[in-house]
Design a protein around this motif. Structure first.
Motif, PDB file in Angstrom:
ATOM      1  N   ILE A 190       0.914  -1.499  -0.217  1.00 15.34           N
ATOM      2  CA  ILE A 190       0.017   0.041   0.071  1.00 15.34           C
ATOM      3  C   ILE A 190       0.907   1.295   0.013  1.00 15.34           C
ATOM      4  N   ARG A 191       0.732   2.011  -0.994  1.00 17.67           N
ATOM      5  CA  ARG A 191       1.286   3.629  -1.148  1.00 17.67           C
ATOM      6  C   ARG A 191       0.474   4.449  -0.875  1.00 17.67           C
ATOM      7  N   SER A 192       0.335   5.246   0.360  1.00 15.41           N
ATOM      8  CA  SER A 192      -0.692   6.119   0.599  1.00 15.41           C
ATOM      9  C   SER A 192      -0.066   7.555   0.354  1.00 15.41           C
ATOM     10  N   ARG A 193      -1.205   8.421  -0.018  1.00 16.67           N
ATOM     11  CA  ARG A 193      -0.899   9.832  -0.768  1.00 16.67           C
ATOM     12  C   ARG A 193      -0.667  10.854   0.590  1.00 16.67           C
ATOM     13  N   GLY A 218      -9.218   1.061  -4.668  1.00 21.82           N
ATOM     14  CA  GLY A 218      -9.376  -0.484  -4.185  1.00 21.82           C
ATOM     15  C   GLY A 218     -10.262  -0.646  -3.013  1.00 21.82           C
ATOM     16  N   THR A 219      -9.796  -0.737  -1.934  1.00 19.81           N
ATOM     17  CA  THR A 219     -10.202  -0.687  -0.600  1.00 19.81           C
ATOM     18  C   THR A 219     -10.168   0.737   0.106  1.00 19.81           C
ATOM     19  N   GLY A 220     -10.951   1.455   0.460  1.00 22.34           N
ATOM     20  CA  GLY A 220     -10.886   2.613   1.153  1.00 22.34           C
ATOM     21  C   GLY A 220     -10.115   2.679   2.433  1.00 22.34           C
ATOM     22  N   SER A 221     -10.531   1.822   3.119  1.00 24.65           N
ATOM     23  CA  SER A 221     -10.001   1.813   4.527  1.00 24.65           C
ATOM     24  C   SER A 221      -8.618   1.419   4.566  1.00 24.65           C
ATOM     25  N   LEU A 222      -7.834   0.915   3.260  1.00 18.76           N
ATOM     26  CA  LEU A 222      -6.400   0.665   3.335  1.00 18.76           C
ATOM     27  C   LEU A 222      -5.581   1.894   3.526  1.00 18.76           C
ATOM     28  N   PHE A 223      -6.268   2.930   3.403  1.00 23.12           N
ATOM     29  CA  PHE A 223      -5.193   4.426   3.477  1.00 23.12           C
ATOM     30  C   PHE A 223      -4.459   4.284   4.741  1.00 23.12           C
ATOM     31  N   GLY A 224      -3.188   4.472   4.426  1.00 24.03           N
ATOM     32  CA  GLY A 224      -2.217   4.757   5.772  1.00 24.03           C
ATOM     33  C   GLY A 224      -1.908   3.435   6.188  1.00 24.03           C
ATOM     34  N   TYR A 225      -2.214   2.260   5.459  1.00 25.52           N
ATOM     35  CA  TYR A 225      -1.963   0.680   5.929  1.00 25.52           C
ATOM     36  C   TYR A 225      -0.515   0.610   5.947  1.00 25.52           C
ATOM     37  N   ASP A 232      -6.541   5.758  12.625  1.00 28.21           N
ATOM     38  CA  ASP A 232      -6.314   7.269  12.673  1.00 28.21           C
ATOM     39  C   ASP A 232      -6.325   7.984  11.336  1.00 28.21           C
ATOM     40  N   ALA A 233      -5.438   7.301  10.458  1.00 22.76           N
ATOM     41  CA  ALA A 233      -5.485   7.894   8.932  1.00 22.76           C
ATOM     42  C   ALA A 233      -6.507   7.844   8.115  1.00 22.76           C
ATOM     43  N   VAL A 234      -7.279   6.833   8.379  1.00 25.11           N
ATOM     44  CA  VAL A 234      -8.734   6.807   7.726  1.00 25.11           C
ATOM     45  C   VAL A 234      -9.572   7.795   8.011  1.00 25.11           C
ATOM     46  N   ILE A 235      -9.733   7.921   9.610  1.00 27.04           N
ATOM     47  CA  ILE A 235     -10.736   8.805   9.970  1.00 27.04           C
ATOM     48  C   ILE A 235     -10.283  10.403   9.810  1.00 27.04           C
ATOM     49  N   ALA A 236      -8.805  10.413   9.690  1.00 25.60           N
ATOM     50  CA  ALA A 236      -8.295  11.788   9.340  1.00 25.60           C
ATOM     51  C   ALA A 236      -8.771  12.134   7.906  1.00 25.60           C
ATOM     52  N   LEU A 237      -8.842  11.299   6.953  1.00 19.34           N
ATOM     53  CA  LEU A 237      -9.006  11.396   5.542  1.00 19.34           C
ATOM     54  C   LEU A 237     -10.416  11.725   5.336  1.00 19.34           C
ATOM     55  N   LEU A 238     -11.638  10.816   6.085  1.00 16.45           N
ATOM     56  CA  LEU A 238     -12.830  10.986   5.758  1.00 16.45           C
ATOM     57  C   LEU A 238     -13.107  12.251   6.399  1.00 16.45           C
TER      58      LEU A 238
END
Length: 445
Positions: A190-193, A218-225, A232-238
């Motif tokens: 996973i390469r997150s922006r 792909g799978t939205g909740s993999l941000f920051g994986y 925390d990363a997914v919540i911050a994104l949303l």
């Protein structure tokens, strides 16, 4: 042929302004070229044409084939990229462009525009005297920082499942689904922006008139994986997306049932339109194993229950007509839908994307045992459907019966479902024939 450094370029994404086409447009613009984005097959006065193709069906489209031939006849180069570049031999054989940009194109495309086709340029494929040359792959592209996409002025009028556009938050997928090319195209790492970079991009979309955006990758909740889900990363994104667009204008679909936490589900309730789209695919554990989903039906039930505990609407995607799917497997899918009463359901006939394990399985499966070809002998026999088409038709009506809100199957809906079932079956057979031609030399089975 040699190409001047600065080129008047058109990037064409047929029918839809895809995020990938917009991203490459921004890269080309920032490289100093004059560039425009089009959803129509119109080269205009461009010096060079880039076609961004996202479906195998594009390779068999006579209009696209004639367009490429016409542009090349005018002695202007045509390059093709996008998801179809995962099988460059097919693209070269069917559409005959000057070259295919293989894989991620952010670094390759500007070099291609500046230098033209060259065997020492990484990440391209081309024909040389009837011989296909595929150069070594370009290295994975860093995604944290990059140019803003080239966003069309009419982006606010585009609708893709209700969103004006899907924006990329990360690349890669930890899954290994046999029918999907995402991990094979972008890898399983996973390469997150960078979050601030995503914010700049969202603001650029908003300034162009976009109202609702959806999280892609792909799978939205993999941000920051990084080995595990980063709540925390997914919540911050949303939260950031909601701050920029408003919570009712953010969609976070396409999430795996094994990639959720209660914290993420609560953030989805608070910061988005409140819907989840799970790729359930089947209600049979046997088929899920054959698909390489890495989850069980029990996990699917648990995901629905947990999502509803947070007040979320749940939609599910299902695949019918998988080569190994038995009648019992299909009935298990119907039972899952009846038990969970999903808020919405999307059904697809299993389409073998070239170079995926599903495509290999289809090649090994005789037509008479493949549901896409085998005639349906059950209650829809008079409609002259194949077994896969009949399952699509049946499951679509079945899902309507079990949605929380009443859905009446009128004659109009019946005929719409029937037409779509036949279309999906025909599309899959066309792709299967294409794969057979390239992988088995068109041998009859």
């Amino acid at each position: 042929m040699p190409i001047d450094h600065l080129m008047k370029t058109v990037i064409i994404s047929p029918g839809i302004a895809t995020y990938g086409a917009m991203l490459i447009g921004g890269v080309v613009r920032d490289a100093g070229h004059e560039v425009r984005l089009s959803t129509a097959l119109n080269a205009g006065d461009a010096d060079v044409v880039l076609l961004s193709l996202f479906s195998t069906q594009h390779l068999m489209d006579p209009a696209i084939r004639d367009f490429v031939a016409g542009v090349r006849a005018s002695e202007r180069p045509v390059y093709i990229g996008g998801p179809v570049s995962a099988y460059p031999e097919y693209v070269l054989g069917e559409l005959a462009p000057d070259a295919v940009v293989v894989g991620e194109g952010e670094e390759t495309v500007p070099r291609l525009l500046g230098r033209g086709v060259s065997p020492d340029l990484p990440g391209i494929a081309f024909s040389d005297g009837g011989r296909i040359v595929i150069t070594p792959p370009a290295p994975p592209v860093p995604v944290q920082y990059r140019p803003l996409p080239l966003i069309p002025d009419d982006i606010g009028r585009q609708s893709i499942r209700g969103a004006n556009a899907y924006i990329e938050t990360h690349r890669g997928c930890t899954g290994a689904c046999t029918f999907c090319q995402v991990p094979r195209f972008f890898g399983r790492e996973i390469r997150s922006r960078n979050l601030d970079e995503i914010r700049k991009e969202v603001r650029a979309f908003r300034e162009k008139g976009a109202v609702r955006l959806s999280v892609s990758g792909g799978t939205g909740s993999l941000f920051g994986y990084h080995g595990e889900i980063d709540d925390d990363a997914v919540i911050a994104l949303l939260q950031m997306l909601a701050e920029e667009l408003g919570p009712k204008n953010v969609s976070a679909p396409d999430i795996r049932v094994d990639a959720i936490t209660d914290e993420i589900l609560e953030a989805i309730r608070k910061y988005t339109i409140g819907w989840l789209f799970y790729g359930f695919e089947s209600g049979s554990d046997a088929v899920l194993r054959q698909m390489g989903k890495g989850v069980t039906v029990a996990q699917m039930h648990e995901a629905v229950e947990r999502s509803r505990q947070h007040g979320l609407k749940v939609a599910g995607c299902f695949i019918v007509g998988y080569p190994t799917e038995t009648t019992e497997d299909y009935e298990a899918t119907k039972e899952f839908i009846a038990e969970e009463m999903l808020d919405d359901v999307f059904v697809s006939v299993a389409e073998p994307i070239p170079k995926t394990p599903l495509a290999d399985l289809v090649l090994r499966t005789p037509h008479e045992r493949n549901p896409v070809y085998a005639p349906h002998e059950g209650e829809y026999r008079s409609l002259r459907l194949t077994e896969a088409e009949a399952r699509w038709f049946d499951l679509s009506q079945h899902a309507d019966m079990y949605k929380p809100l009443l859905h009446v199957v009128t004659d109009e809906v019946f005929n719409m479902y029937l037409a779509e079932a036949r279309k999906q079956g025909e599309d899959v057979r066309r792709v299967t024939a294409l794969i057979e031609r390239y992988e088995k030399g068109g041998d009859e089975r």
